[in-house]
Write a protein that holds these residues in place. Structure first.
Motif, mmCIF file in Angstrom:
data_model
loop_
_atom_site.group_PDB
_atom_site.id
_atom_site.type_symbol
_atom_site.label_atom_id
_atom_site.label_comp_id
_atom_site.label_asym_id
_atom_site.label_seq_id
_atom_site.Cartn_x
_atom_site.Cartn_y
_atom_site.Cartn_z
ATOM 1 N N PHE A 81 -21.071 19.582 35.648
ATOM 2 C CA PHE A 81 -21.402 20.480 36.763
ATOM 3 C C PHE A 81 -20.400 21.619 36.869
ATOM 4 C CE2 PHE A 81 -20.698 21.604 41.248
ATOM 5 C CZ PHE A 81 -21.946 22.130 41.552
ATOM 6 N N LYS A 141 -24.299 22.294 29.777
ATOM 7 C CA LYS A 141 -25.422 21.367 29.885
ATOM 8 C C LYS A 141 -26.499 21.701 28.857
ATOM 9 C CE LYS A 141 -28.555 19.334 33.278
ATOM 10 N NZ LYS A 141 -28.964 19.318 34.707
ATOM 11 N N TYR A 170 -27.478 19.090 25.743
ATOM 12 C CA TYR A 170 -28.780 18.439 25.781
ATOM 13 C C TYR A 170 -29.803 19.066 24.839
ATOM 14 C CZ TYR A 170 -26.767 16.386 30.018
ATOM 15 O OH TYR A 170 -25.943 15.736 30.910
ATOM 16 N N PRO A 201 -24.218 8.369 32.963
ATOM 17 C CA PRO A 201 -24.482 8.448 34.406
ATOM 18 C C PRO A 201 -23.303 7.942 35.239
ATOM 19 C CG PRO A 201 -25.569 6.524 33.489
ATOM 20 C CD PRO A 201 -24.905 7.230 32.330
ATOM 21 N N ASN A 202 -22.229 8.713 35.269
ATOM 22 C CA ASN A 202 -21.098 8.354 36.127
ATOM 23 C C ASN A 202 -20.530 9.616 36.759
ATOM 24 O OD1 ASN A 202 -19.027 9.568 34.394
ATOM 25 N ND2 ASN A 202 -19.389 7.857 33.010
ATOM 26 N N GLY A 203 -19.726 9.415 37.775
ATOM 27 C CA GLY A 203 -19.212 10.551 38.536
ATOM 28 C C GLY A 203 -18.378 11.504 37.720
ATOM 29 N N SER A 259 -18.459 12.221 34.345
ATOM 30 C CA SER A 259 -19.259 13.056 33.443
ATOM 31 C C SER A 259 -20.073 14.086 34.224
ATOM 32 C CB SER A 259 -20.197 12.191 32.603
ATOM 33 O OG SER A 259 -19.491 11.464 31.633
ATOM 34 N N GLU A 260 -20.682 13.635 35.291
ATOM 35 C CA GLU A 260 -21.504 14.549 36.088
ATOM 36 C C GLU A 260 -20.661 15.667 36.691
ATOM 37 O OE1 GLU A 260 -23.222 11.797 38.763
ATOM 38 O OE2 GLU A 260 -24.697 11.027 37.324
ATOM 39 N N ARG A 261 -19.454 15.330 37.145
ATOM 40 C CA ARG A 261 -18.568 16.347 37.730
ATOM 41 C C ARG A 261 -18.124 17.346 36.664
ATOM 42 N NH1 ARG A 261 -15.299 13.091 39.555
ATOM 43 N NH2 ARG A 261 -13.558 13.191 38.094
ATOM 44 N N CYS A 275 -25.020 11.953 28.118
ATOM 45 C CA CYS A 275 -25.442 12.062 29.527
ATOM 46 C C CYS A 275 -25.053 10.802 30.280
ATOM 47 C CB CYS A 275 -26.941 12.314 29.622
ATOM 48 S SG CYS A 275 -27.968 11.072 28.804
ATOM 49 N N THR A 305 -18.194 9.856 27.013
ATOM 50 C CA THR A 305 -19.593 9.824 27.412
ATOM 51 C C THR A 305 -20.350 8.808 26.560
ATOM 52 O OG1 THR A 305 -21.555 11.217 27.744
ATOM 53 C CG2 THR A 305 -20.146 11.736 25.852
#
Length: 528
Positions: free
Chosen positions: A113, A120, A124, A104-106, A108-110, A102, A97
């Motif tokens: 999630f 999360k 954060y 912003p790529n698929g 990390s977000e996946r 955070c 990361t």
């Protein structure tokens, strides 16, 4: 070598795909999350060795003996797998990361999630940040993995590539050390280096494999399974490099003597550059050789922007640039502006000398080969230069005269926009020029060659050309990177050049028809 891809279909039964066991778990919100058993992945030891890499003619080994010997225990602990790391039920998985956690790529977000709101919130609100080369550990929460190791890979700058290599090394090394501390038995690595941050994929793979190999040499009994999870371009790169660091046969050992880089780092796999170390002693009368420990500013300052990264902190000219060009550090640094003007003048004078030679010397032995010529213009009226790879016998051609002929032919054409078509059709290793020679040619050519080149098309590329082209345009010629394109067939050129303007050998069109069919061809598209 067998790569396993877990299916993404939603079946409520246990699945076996290429020996990989996966099962579906239905989450309370109806999210279907498939779990892949890390123990079902085929290990490196049982994978089938591919054909032995073809070495260049009369190769010179970088190492007298294989740096890494066949080790069946290590090979039985390793897996190379193409899939979704968030599906693995390893004890720990790695999340690459950014400093703010955070990215912003698929991927990390996946991952965040699937882990759920608890991860999360922890990232954060509690952890908040992580420095380059460092790691932070969290629970896996709703993931199949028990832990997630979050780490930040470096941004890459070729001028300070040693610092970037060291930071990436520490990402892998600290992850492995953390796994030992937590008594983790199974660990899955994603590819930590990122093209988005400018890090070359092949160089990142060298760091990853070397660090893991060195770590296993020191802690072979701790981890029982290490999985390298790769996708995209990294699949091909790891397929090529894996046998060099983890050979399975004596043949792969032998190839590693030629294909591994000279610098394999220290006992931990960390890049070791003597010029980047400052040795500190209490008594100035002590001999330099008596000092055992050294302080490396790049590793001691725990910051993503380290004072040790800049050439000024070394009080000498940029070391990495000098190493790249094969020179030695110059401790008396001239004024930068004056040095630049002097360098430009010397470069121009060298080119002018070569141009005069090109116009006066007999170059018929090179021009008669026919591997380089102009053929018509494209749809914008720009001259098109053809290079036939199969006819360029690198080991047999007089390379000095080849360079002179290149200058003789192109100098009048490159005063305006121009296009190059390189046909790699049915070439062999004897047609592959060395990177050192390509670099020499590129550095000799004047700025107008790079500025006015509008497109460089590689027709019928192979894995070799794709990797070498990527390496060259990343490290040596980034200013033309966007101009280089690989195309699978002749017909893809018709958008930029009319067939009647394209004169190429018949064997190229015959080969193209065998792989792309007859439907693309128009009269006049080939010459015998």
């Amino acid at each position: 070598m067998e790569l396993c891809f877990a299916s993404f279909s939603y079946q409520p039964t246990v699945l076996t795909v290429s020996g990989t066991i996966a099962w579906d778990i239905m989450e309370p919100l109806g999210i279907n999350m498939k779990i892949v058993d890390v123990w079902s992945l085929p290990v490196w030891a049982v994978s089938e060795p591919s054909s032995t890499p073809i070495l260049p003619p009369q190769p010179t080994p970088n190492h007298a003996t294989p740096p890494f010997r066949v080790n069946k225990i290590f090979n039985s602990k390793l897996c190379l797998w193409a899939g979704d790391i968030t599906q693995l039920n390893a004890d720990a998985i790695v999340h690459s990361t950014n400093e703010s956690l955070c990215e912003p790529n698929g991927y990390s977000e996946r991952l965040i999630f699937k882990a759920g709101p608890e991860m999360k919130h922890e990232l954060y609100n509690n952890i908040k940040s992580c420095k380059t080369g460092e790691i932070v550990l969290t629970d896996g929460y709703k993931l199949a993995a028990r832990y997630v190791v979050h780490t930040v890979g470096p941004r890459y700058n070729i001028k300070y590539h040693t610092a970037a290599e060291s930071s990436l090394h520490y990402c892998y090394r600290r992850t492995l050390e953390c796994a030992v501390d937590k008594k983790v038995k199974t660990l899955a690595f994603c590819v930590i280096n990122s093209v988005k941050r400018g890090y070359p994929p092949d160089q990142g793979a060298h760091i990853a494999l070397r660090t893991v190999r060195r770590f296993l040499e020191l802690h072979s009994a701790t981890l029982e399974r290490i999985v390298f999870v790769v996708n995209g371009i990294d699949v091909s790169i790891y397929e090529i490099l894996f046998p060099l660091y983890f050979p399975r046969t004596p043949e792969e050992e032998n190839c590693s003597c030629y294909l591994l880089p000279i610098d394999l780092g220290d006992k931990f796999g960390e890049p070791s550059i003597p010029e980047r170390q400052i040795r500190i002693i209490d008594n100035p009368q002590h001999r330099y050789e008596d000092v055992e420990d050294s302080a490396d500013l790049a590793t001691q300052f725990q910051s993503s922007l380290s004072i040790g990264d800049h050439a000024f902190s070394q009080m000498e000219d940029d070391i990495d640039k000098q190493r790249l060009l094969g020179g030695q550090p110059a401790y008396a640094v001239a004024d930068p502006e004056t040095a630049s003007m002097t360098s430009d003048l010397q470069h121009k004078q060298k080119y002018e000398r070569l141009l005069r030679r090109a116009k006066t010397e007999d170059l018929s032995e090179v021009s008669g080969i026919g591997c380089l010529y102009q053929c018509g213009v494209d749809k914008f009226g720009r001259p098109v230069i053809i290079f036939i790879g199969k006819w360029f016998k690198f080991a047999e051609i007089n390379l000095d005269k080849a360079l002179l002929y290149l200058i003789y032919l192109l100098d009048p054409l490159v005063k305006g926009d121009y296009v190059i078509l390189y046909f790699h059709t049915i070439t062999t290793t004897e047609n592959h020029p060395s990177l050192a020679w390509i670099r020499q040619v590129y550095e000799v050519l004047e700025y107008k060659y790079k500025k006015n080149l509008k497109a460089f098309y590689i027709v019928h590329p192979t894995l070799w050309t794709k990797i070498m082209t990527w390496w060259f345009t990343t490290f040596m010629a980034p200013q033309i990177k966007a101009k280089v394109h690989s195309v699978p067939g002749v017909e893809y050129l018709y958008d930029i050049i009319d067939p009647d303007q394209l004169e190429i050998p018949a064997y190229i069109t015959e080969h193209d028809m065998t792989i792309n069919g007859l439907r693309y061809y128009k009269p006049g598209s080939a010459s015998s």
